[in-house]
Write an enzyme that holds these catalytic residues in place. Sequence first.
Site, short mmCIF file in Angstrom:
data_model
loop_
_atom_site.label_atom_id
_atom_site.label_comp_id
_atom_site.label_asym_id
_atom_site.label_seq_id
_atom_site.Cartn_x
_atom_site.Cartn_y
_atom_site.Cartn_z
N TYR A 1 0.82 -1.22 0.00
CA TYR A 1 0.00 0.00 0.00
C TYR A 1 0.85 1.27 0.00
O TYR A 1 0.36 2.37 -0.25
CB TYR A 1 -0.95 0.03 1.21
CG TYR A 1 -2.04 -1.03 1.16
CD1 TYR A 1 -2.27 -1.77 0.01
CD2 TYR A 1 -2.83 -1.29 2.27
CE1 TYR A 1 -3.26 -2.75 -0.03
CE2 TYR A 1 -3.82 -2.26 2.23
CZ TYR A 1 -4.02 -2.99 1.08
OH TYR A 1 -5.00 -3.95 1.04
N LYS B 1 3.46 -15.47 1.82
CA LYS B 1 3.32 -16.20 0.55
C LYS B 1 4.76 -16.50 0.10
O LYS B 1 5.19 -16.12 -0.99
CB LYS B 1 2.54 -15.31 -0.44
CG LYS B 1 2.11 -15.99 -1.71
CD LYS B 1 0.97 -16.98 -1.52
CE LYS B 1 0.66 -17.67 -2.83
NZ LYS B 1 -0.17 -18.87 -2.70
N ASP C 1 -3.19 -18.05 1.47
CA ASP C 1 -4.37 -18.72 0.90
C ASP C 1 -4.88 -19.80 1.85
O ASP C 1 -6.09 -19.94 2.08
CB ASP C 1 -4.09 -19.27 -0.51
CG ASP C 1 -2.71 -19.87 -0.66
OD1 ASP C 1 -1.91 -19.79 0.29
OD2 ASP C 1 -2.41 -20.43 -1.73
N ASP D 1 -10.74 -8.54 8.08
CA ASP D 1 -12.18 -8.44 7.81
C ASP D 1 -12.83 -9.83 7.82
O ASP D 1 -13.94 -10.00 8.33
CB ASP D 1 -12.44 -7.77 6.46
CG ASP D 1 -12.54 -6.26 6.61
OD1 ASP D 1 -12.13 -5.74 7.67
OD2 ASP D 1 -13.01 -5.59 5.66
#
Length: 362
Positions: free
Chosen positions: A140, A190, A222, A250
Site C-alpha cells: 500500500y 506467501k 491462501d 475483515d
Amino acid sequence: MAKIAILPGDGIGPEIIRATIDVLEGIATQFNHKFEYIYDDVGGAAIKKYGSPLIKKTIDLCRSCDAVLLGAVGDPAYDTLPAEQRPEKAILQLRKSLGLFANLRPACLFNTLIDSSPLKRETIADIDLMVVRELTSGIYFGEPRQRIAAGVEIKALDTMIYTNWEIERIARTAFELAQKRHKKVTSVDKANVLESSRLWREMVNKVAKDYPEIELQHMYVDNTAMQLIKNPRQFDVLLTGNMFGDILSDEAAMLTGSLGMLASASLGSNTPGLFEPAHGSAPDIAGKNTANPIATIMSASLMLDYGLHMKPEAAAIRQAVEMTLQQGYRTQDIFSKEMTCIGTIEMGQRVKENLSNIPHVS
Ligand code: NAD
C-alpha cells in the site's frame, strides 16, 4: 490520572463516544481512577470547524495524551472533495503522525451472540484470536506505483516492499502480545512465491528465538483464508503484512457477527495508541440513537488493556458487555426475537450499571 484525547468525528461518532464515556466513567468509579477527556474535532467535523480534516493542533493534542479514542469519520457532504481533503484522510494522517505501525483487531465471540455467526456453533464457539497487521509499509505504500502506457498496451504496477527492521518490529509486537495471551503466533506469508515474504519469514524466525516459550507456525495466506473458516479456534495471534492483514482481519471479524461489535487498536512505540471501532460513520443512522456502541466500548476496553495497562479494568468492560447481552438487551443491528431493543445511550448506561454487578470489582 490518565489523559485521553477524544475525537468523536462524524455521523454516529458523537453518539457512540457518549455511550462509551459513560462506561469509562463507570470504570473510574469502580476502580477509583480519574480520566481526563480532552475533546477535539476530526474528519468532516474538523473541515466544518477548521477547514481541514486534521489540523496540527489536534495532532499535538493526541501526542500529549496517554491514548486517543476515536468515533468515526466520513460525511457524504464532502464526498466530492479530492481524496487528500476528505474526512477519511484524518485517520491515515493521524496513524502516520503518531507512527502507528501495528493494527490489532481482535475477533472474539460473545457467547450470547453465537447464532449471529455465519459459521456453525461448534466451529466458532470460544474463538479468541487477534490479528496483528503491519500498517505503514508493504504494497500500500511501496514505490514505484504507476501506470505506463506504451502504444495500445497499458501496464500498472505496485511495489510490495518490506525492510528487515519493519518486519522485526511488527513481529516483536505479535510475540509480546502472544506472551500475554495463549502463547502461539501464526505468521502469514506467501513465501512460496514472493521474495518479500521470504524475508518476512526469515525475520520472524529470527525474532522467535527471543521468545522460546511461544509456539511459532508459518502459514501461506491462501491456506490461512481457508483455515479461518474451517477451524478458527486453532489461532491465537495472526501476524500479517499490510495487504494480507487488511483482507484477513475483515474475514476474521465477520466470523463473530455484526460490524457494530468490532473494535480495533493501532499502536506504535513510545507514542499514544489510537483506539476506534472498525466500522465507519454510518450516516444512514446518524443522530437517531440507534447505532450499536459496543464496538467503541470494546475499543475503550482495548485502550485500557494495551494503551493504559489496566488489564482488570479492560476485562471488567468485556464482562459487563457480555452480561448486558445475556440480559437480552440489543441495539437494532443485533436485535432478534424475544430480546429488548434499546438505543445507543441506553446500551452505554446498561453496560455501566453492570460494571457494579461484576463480582470481583469492588
Ligand atoms: P459504515 O461502516 O459506516 O456502515 C455500513 C453499514 O453498517 C451501514 O448500514 C451502517 O448503518 C451500519 N453500521 C455501521 N456501524 C454501525 C453501528 N455501530 N451500529 C449499527 N449499524 C452500523 O460504512 P460505509 O457506509 O461504507 O461508510 C460510511 C462513511 O464512513 C463513509 O464516509 C466512509 O468513508 C466512512 N468510513 C470511516 C471509517 C473510519 O472512520 N474508520 C471506516 C469505514 C468507513
